[in-house]
Design an enzyme around this catalytic site. Sequence first.
Site, short mmCIF file in Angstrom:
data_model
loop_
_atom_site.label_atom_id
_atom_site.label_comp_id
_atom_site.label_asym_id
_atom_site.label_seq_id
_atom_site.Cartn_x
_atom_site.Cartn_y
_atom_site.Cartn_z
N LYS A 78 0.84 -1.20 0.00
CA LYS A 78 0.00 0.00 0.00
C LYS A 78 0.87 1.25 0.00
CE LYS A 78 -3.92 1.94 2.62
NZ LYS A 78 -4.79 1.73 3.81
N SER A 153 -9.58 1.54 3.18
CA SER A 153 -8.77 2.38 2.31
C SER A 153 -7.71 1.62 1.53
CB SER A 153 -8.08 3.46 3.16
OG SER A 153 -7.19 2.85 4.10
N SER A 177 -9.58 -1.09 7.42
CA SER A 177 -9.13 -0.86 6.04
C SER A 177 -8.37 -2.00 5.40
CB SER A 177 -8.29 0.42 5.98
OG SER A 177 -9.10 1.55 6.19
#
Length: 490
Positions: A78, A153, A177
């Site tokens: 990420k 997210s 997330s």
Amino acid sequence: MDLTTLGLSDLAGLLQRRELSAPELTRTCLDKIQQEDGRYRSFLTVCEERAVNRAAAAQRRLDRGEGGPLTGLPLAVKDNICIKDLPATCGSKMLENYRPSYTATAVKRLEKAGMVVLGKTNMDEFAMGSTSMTSYKGGPKNPLDPDRVAGGSSGGSAAAVAAGFVPAALGSDTGGSVRQPAAFCGLAGLRPTYGAVSRFGLIAFASSMDQIGPMARRAADCGLLFAAMAGEDPLDAATKGPASRGRSGAAPAAAGELPGDCLSFLQGKVIGIPVEFFAELPSEIGALLEKTAAVFCRMGCRLQKASLPGYPYAVAAYYLLSSAEAASNLARFDGVRYGLRVQGESYAELAGRTRREGFGDEVKRRILLGNYALSSGYYERYYKKAQAVRREIRREFDRLFAGCDFLLTPTVPALPGKIGASKSPAEMYAADLCALPASLAGLPALTVTAGFAKEGLPIGLSLTGRPFQEAALVAAGAAYETYTDGGRRL
């Protein structure tokens, strides 16, 4: 054989038996990304040259007989997790040109184990959102249905695994997330105990809840990644090693060592069903979760009704506390030290212009909420009450785990939404309700696919455990996946 559909353990077996080389596997994944990711936007950066070089180094280790269970396996990371000299944009214009000078401890440990990072994945701006659509580059699409969101997210990481670009990825989980996008994309996702994995190199959102966690096709693969990442780190004072955990559970590394028979491991385990989580579920999700509970009974577990009275207050407490911490953490982005700079005649004008142009609407909304909650006259009224709710939820979990081994809950109380569907911020925040209590309490939670809706979309079930009991969660999740063929046979 389609290599892009295999999990970590299967690929590791091929590498160890010399039926596949690390460079071949890396090239297969890179080619697939180049050919297909234009449809999904799961990656923000692909580091091809770096990946090819590291794959060659991994193969040399394998040829010398020095490789471990992760050597030569591809990984996506990420874009709020730092890797030296690679972009770390956090999905924001504010950090569009930022290149960190260091690598996050979690990534460093996985690379030391021989994993090959292929690139950085798309995400909600500064990890604030539930769809990944607040990314300044445009959000990722769900490979299971490109008209729907991949979740947030960490939506880019989930989409990258679901699309077959990588067998596993790292995300960050502050309020769900990792778990929510994993559930939306039909994956397993693990939020570790707070302090089990170092946050060094994770760009902060809400420091008291942020955790790096793995996503993969199976629960056991999440356990392998967690085992390599976990452990005490002098660069993060919140981390705890085996000596400092007391009697709270098995060593974190044990999550990579599943019992020989996960089904036998589950015999006699008590699974709590908190009634509040099931009170207002859509009928299809509620009915499937009831079937899931029955499956655990057939596997030898005992079900027990439970209650978490603080559950209805989790959303309000989480968004007050996380926004307050975000307002403090994001104050560093003022145009002076690094990141975007928009010139002004004074510091106030420079900082104001930089933040107006650099931050998106959702980030600005949370900064405003956080500063409001911390301001004079409202600190006692809002922030301190939210902290009191958080403490009470922790106590409620302690009481539940005095009589239960795990808690079984929905991961998300809805299916992935359509891209572009209009929802108010309050509606989006409420969709995180099932994931928030574990985050507030700092507990480990694992999501796996419970089954599928009539549209063919996956529905996630979440197992929450005692602190540092990741090994037990992974074993329970792996047993469910094996018994039901990944939720396809209930």
